[in-house]
Each structure stands twice: as C-alpha cells, then as structure tokens.
Scaffold this active site. Structure first.
Site, PDB file in Angstrom:
ATOM      1  N   GLU A   1      10.785  15.441  15.273  1.00  0.00           N
ATOM      2  CA  GLU A   1      11.299  15.236  13.918  1.00  0.00           C
ATOM      3  C   GLU A   1      10.820  16.410  13.055  1.00  0.00           C
ATOM      4  O   GLU A   1       9.616  16.671  12.962  1.00  0.00           O
ATOM      5  CB  GLU A   1      10.777  13.929  13.321  1.00  0.00           C
ATOM      6  CG  GLU A   1      11.265  13.751  11.903  1.00  0.00           C
ATOM      7  CD  GLU A   1      10.786  12.478  11.218  1.00  0.00           C
ATOM      8  OE1 GLU A   1       9.622  12.088  11.392  1.00  0.00           O
ATOM      9  OE2 GLU A   1      11.600  11.882  10.485  1.00  0.00           O
TER      10      GLU A   1
ATOM     11  N   GLU B   1      10.252   0.945  10.033  1.00  0.00           N
ATOM     12  CA  GLU B   1      11.239   1.966   9.657  1.00  0.00           C
ATOM     13  C   GLU B   1      10.551   3.298   9.859  1.00  0.00           C
ATOM     14  O   GLU B   1       9.711   3.698   9.057  1.00  0.00           O
ATOM     15  CB  GLU B   1      11.666   1.780   8.191  1.00  0.00           C
ATOM     16  CG  GLU B   1      12.201   0.395   7.854  1.00  0.00           C
ATOM     17  CD  GLU B   1      13.465   0.024   8.614  1.00  0.00           C
ATOM     18  OE1 GLU B   1      14.118   0.923   9.184  1.00  0.00           O
ATOM     19  OE2 GLU B   1      13.790  -1.168   8.661  1.00  0.00           O
TER      20      GLU B   1
ATOM     21  N   GLY C   1       7.097   4.653   7.844  1.00  0.00           N
ATOM     22  CA  GLY C   1       6.269   5.842   7.997  1.00  0.00           C
ATOM     23  C   GLY C   1       6.598   6.518   9.312  1.00  0.00           C
ATOM     24  O   GLY C   1       7.682   6.324   9.867  1.00  0.00           O
ATOM     25  N   SER C   2       5.650   7.281   9.816  1.00  0.00           N
ATOM     26  CA  SER C   2       5.938   8.050  11.036  1.00  0.00           C
ATOM     27  C   SER C   2       5.928   7.135  12.257  1.00  0.00           C
ATOM     28  O   SER C   2       5.295   6.071  12.262  1.00  0.00           O
ATOM     29  CB  SER C   2       4.889   9.144  11.191  1.00  0.00           C
ATOM     30  OG  SER C   2       3.618   8.543  11.359  1.00  0.00           O
TER      31      SER C   2
ATOM     32  N   THR D   1       2.260   6.499  13.622  1.00  0.00           N
ATOM     33  CA  THR D   1       1.482   5.470  12.925  1.00  0.00           C
ATOM     34  C   THR D   1       2.110   4.102  13.170  1.00  0.00           C
ATOM     35  O   THR D   1       1.405   3.117  13.385  1.00  0.00           O
ATOM     36  CB  THR D   1       1.446   5.751  11.405  1.00  0.00           C
ATOM     37  OG1 THR D   1       1.130   7.108  11.182  1.00  0.00           O
ATOM     38  CG2 THR D   1       0.451   4.871  10.694  1.00  0.00           C
ATOM     39  N   GLY D   2       3.440   4.054  13.150  1.00  0.00           N
ATOM     40  CA  GLY D   2       4.151   2.782  13.325  1.00  0.00           C
ATOM     41  C   GLY D   2       3.803   2.103  14.633  1.00  0.00           C
ATOM     42  O   GLY D   2       3.634   0.883  14.683  1.00  0.00           O
TER      43      GLY D   2
ATOM     44  N   CYS E   1      13.983  10.449   5.885  1.00  0.00           N
ATOM     45  CA  CYS E   1      14.044   9.960   7.272  1.00  0.00           C
ATOM     46  C   CYS E   1      15.430  10.171   7.857  1.00  0.00           C
ATOM     47  O   CYS E   1      15.576  10.518   9.022  1.00  0.00           O
ATOM     48  CB  CYS E   1      13.634   8.498   7.333  1.00  0.00           C
ATOM     49  SG  CYS E   1      14.493   7.474   6.153  1.00  0.00           S
TER      50      CYS E   1
ATOM     51  N   LYS F   1       0.840  -1.209   0.000  1.00  0.00           N
ATOM     52  CA  LYS F   1       0.000   0.000   0.000  1.00  0.00           C
ATOM     53  C   LYS F   1       0.871   1.254   0.000  1.00  0.00           C
ATOM     54  O   LYS F   1       1.569   1.530   0.964  1.00  0.00           O
ATOM     55  CB  LYS F   1      -0.924   0.038   1.216  1.00  0.00           C
ATOM     56  CG  LYS F   1      -2.040   1.067   0.978  1.00  0.00           C
ATOM     57  CD  LYS F   1      -2.638   1.637   2.223  1.00  0.00           C
ATOM     58  CE  LYS F   1      -1.908   2.799   2.780  1.00  0.00           C
ATOM     59  NZ  LYS F   1      -1.863   4.003   1.934  1.00  0.00           N
TER      60      LYS F   1
HETATM   61  P1  NAD Z   1       2.607   8.093   7.757  1.00  0.00           P
HETATM   62  O1  NAD Z   1       2.869   7.278   8.981  1.00  0.00           O
HETATM   63  O2  NAD Z   1       1.565   9.132   7.829  1.00  0.00           O
HETATM   64  O3  NAD Z   1       2.183   7.142   6.549  1.00  0.00           O
HETATM   65  C1  NAD Z   1       2.998   6.084   6.102  1.00  0.00           C
HETATM   66  C2  NAD Z   1       2.113   5.047   5.432  1.00  0.00           C
HETATM   67  O4  NAD Z   1       1.250   4.493   6.418  1.00  0.00           O
HETATM   68  C3  NAD Z   1       1.206   5.613   4.345  1.00  0.00           C
HETATM   69  O5  NAD Z   1       1.071   4.662   3.292  1.00  0.00           O
HETATM   70  C4  NAD Z   1      -0.107   5.783   5.066  1.00  0.00           C
HETATM   71  O6  NAD Z   1      -1.225   5.753   4.195  1.00  0.00           O
HETATM   72  C5  NAD Z   1      -0.097   4.570   5.980  1.00  0.00           C
HETATM   73  N1  NAD Z   1      -0.953   4.690   7.168  1.00  0.00           N
HETATM   74  C6  NAD Z   1      -1.361   5.827   7.803  1.00  0.00           C
HETATM   75  N2  NAD Z   1      -2.164   5.494   8.842  1.00  0.00           N
HETATM   76  C7  NAD Z   1      -2.246   4.143   8.876  1.00  0.00           C
HETATM   77  C8  NAD Z   1      -2.917   3.213   9.730  1.00  0.00           C
HETATM   78  N3  NAD Z   1      -3.663   3.608  10.745  1.00  0.00           N
HETATM   79  N4  NAD Z   1      -2.765   1.886   9.481  1.00  0.00           N
HETATM   80  C9  NAD Z   1      -1.978   1.468   8.468  1.00  0.00           C
HETATM   81  N5  NAD Z   1      -1.347   2.300   7.608  1.00  0.00           N
HETATM   82  C10 NAD Z   1      -1.464   3.630   7.817  1.00  0.00           C
HETATM   83  O7  NAD Z   1       4.013   8.688   7.324  1.00  0.00           O
HETATM   84  P2  NAD Z   1       4.305   9.666   6.109  1.00  0.00           P
HETATM   85  O8  NAD Z   1       3.888  11.030   6.511  1.00  0.00           O
HETATM   86  O9  NAD Z   1       3.748   9.094   4.838  1.00  0.00           O
HETATM   87  O10 NAD Z   1       5.916   9.571   5.996  1.00  0.00           O
HETATM   88  C11 NAD Z   1       6.774  10.375   6.692  1.00  0.00           C
HETATM   89  C12 NAD Z   1       7.371   9.617   7.864  1.00  0.00           C
HETATM   90  O11 NAD Z   1       8.009   8.429   7.407  1.00  0.00           O
HETATM   91  C13 NAD Z   1       8.465  10.410   8.555  1.00  0.00           C
HETATM   92  O12 NAD Z   1       8.329  10.281   9.951  1.00  0.00           O
HETATM   93  C14 NAD Z   1       9.750   9.741   8.078  1.00  0.00           C
HETATM   94  O13 NAD Z   1      10.854   9.903   8.918  1.00  0.00           O
HETATM   95  C15 NAD Z   1       9.304   8.323   7.979  1.00  0.00           C
HETATM   96  N6  NAD Z   1      10.212   7.557   7.102  1.00  0.00           N
HETATM   97  C16 NAD Z   1      11.024   6.619   7.658  1.00  0.00           C
HETATM   98  C17 NAD Z   1      11.918   5.909   6.850  1.00  0.00           C
HETATM   99  C18 NAD Z   1      12.830   4.861   7.435  1.00  0.00           C
HETATM  100  O14 NAD Z   1      13.309   4.034   6.662  1.00  0.00           O
HETATM  101  N7  NAD Z   1      13.083   4.871   8.722  1.00  0.00           N
HETATM  102  C19 NAD Z   1      11.957   6.168   5.477  1.00  0.00           C
HETATM  103  C20 NAD Z   1      11.120   7.139   4.953  1.00  0.00           C
HETATM  104  C21 NAD Z   1      10.226   7.819   5.772  1.00  0.00           C
END
Ligand code: NAD
Length: 478
Positions: A382, A247, A225-226, A229-230, A281, A172
């Site tokens: 962040e 991640e 992702g963030s 959410t993680g 990130c 996704k």
């Molecule tokens: P986000 O957490 O908002 O979304 C990431 C993904 O999760 C998206 O596909 C989103 O649709 C999905 N998502 C959102 N809510 C969800 C839920 N309740 N259940 C399941 N999936 C859900 O993050 P973002 O704003 O898209 O990305 C930015 C963040 O990602 C930053 O914090 C950045 O540091 C982090 N990031 C980390 C790495 C790494 O490898 N450590 C790499 C890139 C980005």
C-alpha cells in the site's frame, strides 16, 4: 498553542498521570497543541463511564437519539469554517478538502438522524405456524479506533450508528490528528448526548489503543487503520468473541478502457490519487490503462499532475498539502528510492511547489511512475502518499488479473461505457466497492468495507447499524 483535553463522562479531563503528547502542524513542523497521553487507567475510567450511562441511554427512543444527531450536525455546520481550519492545521489537507470532510461528517449524522424514522425491528408473519418479532438490541459499551487521514468522517461513520442504535462508545483517535475529533465530541455533547455516552480517550496506539482493545466490558469493536495493526487488534478481540469490523489498508486499482472519456478519467485519476496527498484508503493506488489509449492518457495525466500546486493547506491556491507524519513521509520516500535504486520504473516528480514552502514541512511532490516492473514493491505494497504507478495493459483479462494480484481488496474502478466490461469487472475484481466512471467517493448510504487484507465488516447505511446491534427473536406459536 492550546492544551486539548480528553472527554470522559461529559467533561474535558487531563490524563490521570498528567502526561501530554505534542501535536505538530505537518506543513511547518510547529507544535500547535498538546493532548493528554492517556494510559490504561484513563481508558478504564472512560469504559466505566460508558458502562454506567448505557442503561439510561438504551431506554431513549431511536427518534430521540436521531434528533440529537441532527441537532449536532446543525451546529457543526455553523462552525464548519473554524473546524476545517483546525483539521488543516493538524492533518495537513487543503482547507477545501477539510471543509468537505466536516460537511461529510454532518451528512453522516444527518443520514442516521433520518434513519431513526425507520425502526430496525421486524414483524414476521409465519401463517399457520404463528408469527415472530425480531428486535435489534444495542450491545452495550462499544469501542472505536480511528486513524489520522480522515479523522472527522471516520469518527462520524462509527459514532453515529453506534449511538443511534443505543450503545455507548469509547473512541480513540490517532495521536497525530486528534484535535478536530475532540472538538466534534464537544458539539455532540452540547447537542444533548448525555455524559458518558460518548467518551474520547487520547494517547498512543501502543498504550491507549491496546488498553481499549483489552477492556473486558467492550461489547463490539470497530477499527480503522493499517492492515498490520488491524490483524493484532483482531486477534485480541476474537479471543473474547466480540463482533469486530476492520477497515484496513487498500491498493485500489483503476482500470481505463479504450472507450473511456479520457478527460474524465484523467481528472478521476488525479483526484483519486492526489486528494489528501494520497493518504486515503480508497485512493487510486495502481492505474491500469489500455494500450490503445495509453499515449494520449499518460500525456494528459502528466500535464494535469504538473499543474498541481502543493504547499501549506491554509493557502487557498494549494491543491495538495503535506503528508501528515514523519513515519508516513519516510515510508513514501523509501518506496520511491527503492524504485529508483532497483530501476523498477521511471520516476517523474512533478507539481508546482508553493512559493513559501516551509523546509520543515513534510512535503512530497506529486509523482508519477511509468514503465513499472510488475514485481515492483510499488504495486505490491500500500503506497499511502502522492505517488501513482501507471501500467499499460493489452486487454481486460490482463487488467483484472493485475488488479487481483494485490493482497488488498478495498475499492476498484473501471472507466468504460461498455456494460459487458462493467459486468465482467464487477463480478471478478476483488473489492468491497466497485465504481464505474468514478473513484473514491463513499456517501453514507453506501456500504463500505473490504475483502482480503483490506478487512471485514461494513460501515455506513443499515450495515453499520447491524454491527452495533444483536437480534433477539420472540416467536409466538400459532
Ligand atoms: P495505524 O494502524 O497506525 O493506526 C490506526 C489507529 O490505531 C490509531 O488510532 C492508532 O493509534 C491505533 N493503534 C496503533 N497501534 C495500536 C494497537 N497496538 N492497538 C490498538 N490501537 C492501535 O494506521 P494509520 O497510520 O493511523 O492509518 C493509515 C492506515 O489506515 C492506512 O493503511 C489506510 O489505508 C487505513 N485506512 C483504512 C480505511 C478503511 O476504511 N478501510 C480508512 C482510512 C484509513
């Protein structure tokens, strides 16, 4: 404008209930496409297709799977120009960076294609006690959830090892940068990935993402992702006891010591913070400079940032594009405003705006913050945008303590040629990856992931292959 479709069981399909979501160009605010607004039912049919295709796919050899990845990389390379343009239009990054990312996706596929020549299985000679064979078996249907900041490369990090190990996948992408991912999935299918082995479901995180994490047939989850959410995703997956890699966010420190090559470090800081408008990130999010070189360093940094041209990423002279989405843009503005309101630092908005900057674009100028208060929000949170706090430190001890004061622990860099300093920093800093005299880059050979609030598990190299397999041992008695 084009209507993009999801990819389920080898076919482009709309959402079952026909809903769509607009995708906007962040440099202009224009709608450039729609994607299906996938629901739990769409996720379910993707998971079912992945489950059905698993028994046949797992019987193919690693070499066969590797060949398909290689062939997909070749055709993506041939279409890199048009894919990079699509990535710039939906994500905002300059064309040069988008081209790097598409090539990076190919590098990842090629790395795993080459890795297919080295079997994961082991034979262990136990002497008079016998011998053992340890097989790494695929898990079944896996799930991958990815963000919008580096959608192509992160798709590669998850898709290539999962499929090479013999799993099927439901992926996704984020709703604000899904288009390139859908195209790349098409290239993988054309190269020979059978229907159902790779499925891409589009939609919002709260609906399609949440439904994917809750699917009972998913055997492993890889989430990028963030941190917020993680944590929620992890709680759901842990209940079911499936392996999870997370991640998450980062607030990487960069430490510049007195013996550093100042010009190289300035270049590293500018690239490390302003690449992808700071939406990386592992971007340099906190810069610690030794006081002995601080004046010269900050002057050179200020000059370099002032020369950065920002604007529409399709303009070849632009070094920094817009932020990807309104929520991220508002967040960055609120952080900068709070530093100003609370007098927690001196803000220098800088850079050179391109002549034809569109007023509807999400442009934030590259910004330096000096004289930062140690308790400022800008060091604690962040900051996912082009704002760089610069802090002067008296010694290595203070630099390490400051670096470790963040809840995050993704990457960190030290700029020096002193091996004692390097060893001290490497041993004590909280991070999954420590760079010396560079920052940000992560080639596919190198394990990548964080500690503390930055997550758990590793992508890349053999580490990702191990995430997508489980060992099964056969022990022959003597
Ligand atoms: P986000 O957490 O908002 O979304 C990431 C993904 O999760 C998206 O596909 C989103 O649709 C999905 N998502 C959102 N809510 C969800 C839920 N309740 N259940 C399941 N999936 C859900 O993050 P973002 O704003 O898209 O990305 C930015 C963040 O990602 C930053 O914090 C950045 O540091 C982090 N990031 C980390 C790495 C790494 O490898 N450590 C790499 C890139 C980005």
């Amino acid at each position: 404008m084009e209507d993009f479709l999801m990819r389920i069981n080898g076919s482009p399909v709309p959402a079952l209930d026909g809903r769509t979501i607009p995708v906007l160009n962040p440099a202009t605010g224009d709608q450039v496409a729609t994607i299906p607004g996938g629901s739990a039912d769409d996720v379910h049919r993707a998971v079912a297709a992945a489950g059905e295709s698993f028994p046949k796919w797992k019987k193919t050899t690693m070499r066969e799977r590797g060949k398909i990845l290689f062939s997909a990389a070749q055709s993506v390379r041939q279409h890199a120009g048009e894919l990079a343009r699509l990535l710039t239009i939906e994500q905002g990054k300059p064309l040069r960076e988008a081209t790097d990312e598409i090539r990076g996706f190919c590098n990842v596929l090629e790395y795993y294609a080459a890795a297919s020549a080295q079997p994961l299985d082991q034979f262990i000679d136990l002497g008079s006690s016998g011998s053992a064979v340890v097989r790494q078996e695929p898990l079944g249907t896996c799930a991958a959830i990815i963000p919008w900041n580096m959608p192509a490369i992160i798709m590669g990090w998850k898709t290539a090892p999962a499929l090479l190990a013999g799993n099927t996948l439901v992926l996704k992408p984020s709703a604000t940068a899904p288009l390139t991912v859908l195209r790349l999935a098409g290239f993988l299918e054309e190269a020979g990935i059978p229907p159902g082995v790779l499925n891409v479901v589009t939609g919002t995180g709260g609906e399609a993402g949440d439904a994917l994490v809750k699917e009972k047939e998913i055997q492993a989850l890889s989430f990028t992702g963030s941190s917020e959410t993680g944590r929620g995703v992890c709680a759901l997956a842990s209940d079911r006891g499936i392996p999870v890699t997370l991640e998450l966010g980062g607030s990487d420190p960069m430490v510049v010591m007195p013996d550093a090559d100042i010009d190289a470090a300035v270049k590293g800081a500018v690239n490390g913070r302003f690449y992808n408008a700071g939406q990386v990130c592992t971007a340099v999010k906190r810069l610690f400079v030794h006081e002995a070189i601080a004046d010269e360093f900050v002057q050179k940094l200020t000059d370099a940032v002032a020369a950065l041209r920002f604007g529409n990423g399709l303009d070849p002279d632009v070094r920094m594009g817009p932020l990807n989405n309104r929520a991220g843009y508002d967040h960055i503005r609120s952080i900068v405003e709070s530093v100003t309101d609370r007098t927690e630092g001196k803000i220098q908005k800088s850079g050179k705006p391109a002549k034809d900057l569109n007023r509807k674009g999400l442009f934030h100028p590259p910004t330096l913050v000096t004289d930062v208060s140690p308790s400022s929000r800008i060091l604690a949170e962040e900051v996912f945008g082009p704002v760089l706090p610069v802090v002067t430190v008296p010694d290595l001890e203070t630099a390490i303590a400051s670096a470790n004061s963040s809840p995050y622990g993704l990457g960190a860099s030290v700029w020096t040629h002193d091996t004692r300093v390097i060893n001290e920093f490497y041993s004590r800093v909280h991070a999954g990856i420590v760079w010396v005299n560079r920052h940000v880059s992560v080639p596919p050979e190198i394990p990548f992931g964080g500690t503390k609030a930055s997550g758990t598990g590793r992508e890349n190299g053999k580490y990702a292959l191990l995430h997508y397999t489980r060992s099964k041992t056969l022990y022959y008695g003597a």
